[in-house]
Design an enzyme around this catalytic site. Structure first.
Site, short mmCIF file in Angstrom:
data_model
loop_
_atom_site.label_atom_id
_atom_site.label_comp_id
_atom_site.label_asym_id
_atom_site.label_seq_id
_atom_site.Cartn_x
_atom_site.Cartn_y
_atom_site.Cartn_z
N LYS A 32 0.85 -1.19 0.00
CA LYS A 32 0.00 0.00 0.00
C LYS A 32 0.88 1.24 0.00
O LYS A 32 1.93 1.27 0.65
CB LYS A 32 -0.88 -0.03 1.25
CG LYS A 32 -1.92 1.09 1.34
CD LYS A 32 -2.80 0.90 2.59
CE LYS A 32 -3.84 1.98 2.75
NZ LYS A 32 -4.66 1.77 3.97
N SER A 84 -9.60 1.84 3.12
CA SER A 84 -8.72 2.64 2.29
C SER A 84 -7.75 1.81 1.46
O SER A 84 -7.23 2.30 0.47
CB SER A 84 -7.92 3.60 3.16
OG SER A 84 -7.08 2.90 4.06
N SER A 87 -9.76 -0.76 7.22
CA SER A 87 -9.20 -0.49 5.89
C SER A 87 -8.54 -1.68 5.21
O SER A 87 -8.23 -1.60 4.04
CB SER A 87 -8.20 0.67 5.97
OG SER A 87 -8.89 1.90 6.01
#
Lengths: 488, 482
Positions: free
Chosen positions: B76, B151, B175
């Protein structure tokens, strides 16, 4: 802008100090970056000091140890459970946009220290001592259009020592700050250097009618970089605030700056502009849990502190409180005194030598006692020679000592002989000096005979002058009196 | 090229000579290109990944390879990797490169994982749809008109679409789990303090945890055992030894499981999600476990508590992006104050600014006690009540999300509705306990649904083993749609 004595009688000054001391650790409070002074700009940095994304603080245990030692030395209660908080504000030399400090649960609470001034001994209460990180440095005068930022100082450990508003004069504030400086130096946790900013001071100053219970509105004066400037700022503020109140105005609770050049304070931030720091617990650090045993160990390991040492000198060596205070003002000086008294039992003379001739010599040279070449043993030997009547104090302090400083390896007896400083035991010569001195002032002889014993000093001074200090003052004194008596 | 679902398959084929790691890397690079419209990657480290393949292949054949050799993984865009860009989905760090690597990256590389690129996410991990990225939204591979969740949307889609074998995400309030649910993959949020946050850009420090996303529990367990454990750079990491999760996946015995009736009765719960959850309860009962309702009357407080605390922390965590030291500086700035105001106004997106402002508000003098301090108290209550349930029960079972993936653009203009979508994930985040989302079939429209298990602190071993067992139980009688 002098105020009248009447106003001074009417109003009492109230001062509390916030003192920041930079701790003398090798590394920073939350990273392994060097905390040393003097590296090239931004050399002592890492992701933590630079506040880079993803970096996290990690507590340096040495900082906790130093803070606990200071707390113990100032009679504080140590909070075994304490924690860090974030103080949020924007400034260019604060790379994270917040300072990690301790707000709600500081490491030390409720201490006190004793100060001495002309008006006597007083206890000043400490509200708290907490740990925090220093900010970097902004330099606004190194470049024509930009400010430059050096983050070497960012993350250097600080303790903030917050007093209660217990100080009642500029002199007391100075004595308090001096005492704090002494303590941190004795503990070896801070070099106490105000010029370089290792020790910094902000003062909260207010005035109130004598006898009033509540405090007046206070002003905080920032960045006082010497004990003298602290005193000047307090005196200035006292007069300014009294004048305003006398004129029927109220004091605005502002943050002020003191300009050392003009000696005047000016408004830095008004109360309305005061920051809201939005303190909250620092989530990147676990709360600190100190063990009772560890704190007790630190208590045992504390060195003797200036106050304790001064008391010991008064009790054990029968020194005056004044001399004991002077001797203990610097740890190195007191240590030297203790070395001297290992070789002489004339403690009073040893104290006089250390705070007298030795201290003045060092002051003149602008050097400190660690640089002194003359050994404690030599000083003790000089004291013995004086006690034995071989040399007198003035010759020893004014001639022998400076010569010894230049030639520390020389034998003292040789130097005395070479410089012709030994007390003349030839009484014929002494009698000659006495006769000469007395013959110069027949009128003073008459005065003496009428009972004015004070003129004796005049004759003694003259005899000393004629003998160039090489006589034993006790013998000379006796002979002068005998001679004068014989002239009656 | 075979569609590899597990590292063990990759390893077997390399050992047998059926697969060359270099070809596998190229396969993923081609897939990334072919599915570029999904917008899962912000940057692909193509050359590096190719260069890494041959030496690792050699190590595998020599028997000297690390635990993750053969694994091609994406990270990420919130995890620092030395010498690589990291934007955290934001304009304010668009051209920023990290000078150091996160501990999790160091540990992946030490075990011979190949990092193929950085994955799109909501700006500063703030969002549940991946629509808050400066680099544009990510699309759900199951249905390109749907969000992938957030997210860690890029991290979930990359695994879902076979663009890499596994990925790292971060989970603050769901997330990792929520996008895993929306994309039909496995996502783990470890115990707070299990994985180092050093080098992981902070959103809310007392919540953030890195977690693996994979197609299988086995791979998620293996990644977790590699990245977890004490770290000298992060003092919030526990020094508890890390079990070899991947070797302890055999599940035996009967468990006591709680479900929360308030969850099944909650207003926004999609009927098919409800059916999926009830189906799970029935299956587990049928297999001999005790599954019983335990009331949790605090459900309505979890979302507000979570948002107050995370916004407060983020308002402070994001203060460092000020245009002074690094990152975006407004060309319109003329002095220090305008540097702050303009750089931050222009550099941050709307959702980030909203959270900074609300977070600043709840910490302000006069409001602190009413919001921040009270939310801390409620957090403690939620934590202790959840722990209480877990004293008598091995797991809490609940859906990961109240609905399947929603449409792109559907909720973006209504932040409150968006926040309420986190209702089932934030409980474990507030309590700091581990949770997992596993795929539990699709709805009638073919959208994946996720089932969540929560357990006690440092209960990852049991959680992973039980999840693997449940997936096998489910596979024995799969549901086509609810």
């Amino acid at each position: 802008m002098k105020i009248s004595d009447r106003a001074t009688d009417k109003y009492e000054l109230v001062v509390g100090l916030e003192v920041h001391a930079q701790l003398a650790t090798n590394s920073k409070i939350f990273s392994s970056d060097s905390a040393s002074f003097g590296a090239g700009p931004n050399q002592n940095t890492s992701p933590v000091s630079l506040g880079l994304p993803g970096s996290l603080p990690k507590i340096n245990r040495k900082v906790v140890e130093y803070a606990v030692k200071l707390g113990l030395a100032t009679n504080c209660r140590i909070n075994l459970e304490n924690r860090f908080d974030r103080k949020n504000y924007f400034y260019a030399d604060l790379p994270k946009g917040y300072q990690i400090t301790q707000d709600q649960l500081p490491i030390c609470k409720d201490g006190h220290i004793t100060i001495r001034t002309k008006s006597g001994e007083r206890t000043v209460r400490l509200n708290r001592i907490h740990m925090e990180e220093d900010a970097g440095k902004s330099m606004h005068d190194k470049h024509n259009s930009s400010s430059l930022i050096d983050l070497n100082r960012a993350g250097v450990p600080l303790v903030e020592i917050v007093s209660e508003p217990d100080l009642r004069s500029a002199e007391e504030a100075a004595a308090y700050l001096t005492e704090i400086r002494k303590i941190v130096r004795y503990l070896g946790i801070c070099d106490g250097n105000m010029e370089e900013g290792s020790l910094r001071c902000d003062a909260n100053i207010s005035v109130r009618l004598k006898g009033a219970e509540s405090f007046g509105n206070r002003c905080e004066v920032k960045n006082l970089n010497s004990i003298r400037n602290l005193q000047r700022a307090i005196s200035y503020e006292y007069e300014r605030q009294v004048k305003l109140i006398e004129a029927g105005e109220t004091i605005s609770q502002n943050t002020l700056n003191f300009d050392a050049a003009s000696g005047v304070t000016s408004v830095l931030r008004s109360k309305e502009m005061a920051y809201d720091y939005r303190y909250f617990p620092e989530p990147d650090l676990q709360p600190l849990h100190l063990s009772k045993e560890w704190v007790e160990e630190l208590l045992k390991s504390l060195p003797e502190l200036p106050e304790q040492r001064a008391n010991r000198y008064v009790t054990n060596y029968a020194l005056s409180a004044y001399d004991a205070g002077l001797l203990t003002s610097e740890k190195a000086i007191a240590d030297f005194f203790e070395k001297v008294i290992q070789h002489t039992s004339n403690f009073k003379a040893a104290a006089n030598w250390v705070v007298g001739p030795i201290q003045s010599y060092l002051n003149e040279q602008g050097s400190d006692i660690s640089a002194l070449q003359v050994s404690a043993q030599s000083v003790a030997r000089i004291i013995s020679l004086i006690d034995e009547g071989k040399i007198n104090f003035s010759a020893a302090s004014q001639q022998l000592f400076p010569a010894l400083v230049q030639n520390p390896e020389r034998d003292i007896t040789d130097l005395i002989a070479e410089m012709n400083l030994s007390i003349d035991t030839n009484s014929d010569e002494l009698v000659k000096f006495i006769d000469e001195a007395i013959s110069q002032y027949p009128d003073k002889v008459a005065e003496f005979n009428k009972g004015k014993k004070g003129v004796l000093g005049l004759f003694m001074g003259e005899v000393m002058r004629l003998s160039k200090g090489k006589i034993d003052p006790k013998t000379a004194n006796k002979l002068v009196v005998e001679k004068l008596e014989s002239l009656k | 090229m075979k569609d590899y679902q597990r590292l063990s398959e990759v390893r077997d084929d390399i050992q047998s000579g059926a697969l060359n790691l270099d070809d596998l890397v190229n396969h993923y690079l081609q897939r990334i290109k072919a599915e570029a419209h999904l917008n899962a990657f912000i940057e692909v480290f193509a050359e590096e990944a190719r260069a890494a393949a041959a030496p690792i292949q050699q190590k595998l054949l020599n028997g000297t390879a690390g635990k993750l050799a053969g694994m091609v993984i994406g990270i990420k865009d919130i995890i620092c990797y030395k010498g690589h860009g990291i934007a955290v989905g934001s304009k304010i760090l668009e051209n920023y490169k990290s000078i150091y690597s996160a501990t999790v990256v160091e540990r992946l590389l030490a075990e011979d994982a190949i990092i193929i690129g950085r994955l799109n996410c909501d700006e500063f991990a703030m969002g549940g749809s991946n629509e808050n990225s400066y680099f544009g939204p990510v699309k759900n591979y199951a249905d390109n008109t749907k969000v992938p969740g957030g997210s860690s949307g890029g991290s979930a889609v990359a695994v879902q679409a076979g663009l890499c074998l596994a990925s790292l995400g971060t989970d603050t309030g769901g997330s990792v789990r929520q996008p895993a649910a929306f994309c039909g993959v496995v996502g783990v949020k470890p115990t707070y303090g299990r994985v180092s946050r050093h080098g992981v850009v902070a959103y809310a420090s007392s919540f953030d945890q890195v977690g693996p996303i994979a197609n299988s529990v086995e791979d998620a367990a293996l990644i977790l055992e590699v990245i977890a454990g004490a770290d000298e750079f992060d003092s919030t990491v526990s020094s508890q030894a890390v079990p070899a999760y991947s070797e302890k996946l055999k599940f035996e015995g009967k468990k006591r499981i709680a479900y929360l009736p308030e969850v099944l009765e909650s207003a926004g719960l999609d009927p098919e999600v409800k059916a999926m959850t009830e189906n799970a309860i029935e299956r587990l009962r049928a297999d001999g476990h005790t599954v019983e309702p335990i009331s949790f009357p605090y459900l309505e407080y979890v979302v507000p508590t979570y948002y107050i605390l995370t916004m407060a922390e983020s308002s402070s965590n994001l203060a460092r992006y000020d245009g002074v030291h690094y990152g975006y500086r407004s060309p319109n700035a003329t002095d220090l104050e305008s540097t702050y105001k303009k750089s931050r106004s222009e550099g941050f997106g709307a959702e980030v600014k909203r959270r900074i402002m609300l977070g600043t508000f709840v910490l302000s003098a006069g409001y602190y006690d009413a919001y921040y301090a009270k939310a801390q108290k409620v957090r403690n209550i939620i934590r202790s009540k959840t722990e209480e349930i877990l004293k008598d029960h091995d797991f809490i079972l609940l859906p990961t999300t109240p609905t399947p993936a929603f449409g792109l653009g559907e909720k973006i203009s209504d932040p409150l509705t968006m926040y309420l979508a986190d209702i089932f994930t934030v409980q474990a985040s507030l309590a700091g306990i581990p949770a997992i989302s596993i795929p539990a079939g699709n709805n009638s429209a073919g959208l994946p649904l996720g089932l969540q298990f929560i357990t006690k602190r440092f209960g990852e071993t049991e959680l992973l083993a039980f999840s693997k067992y449940y997936l096998e139980l489910f596979a024995s009688q799969p549901v086509v749609s609810y």
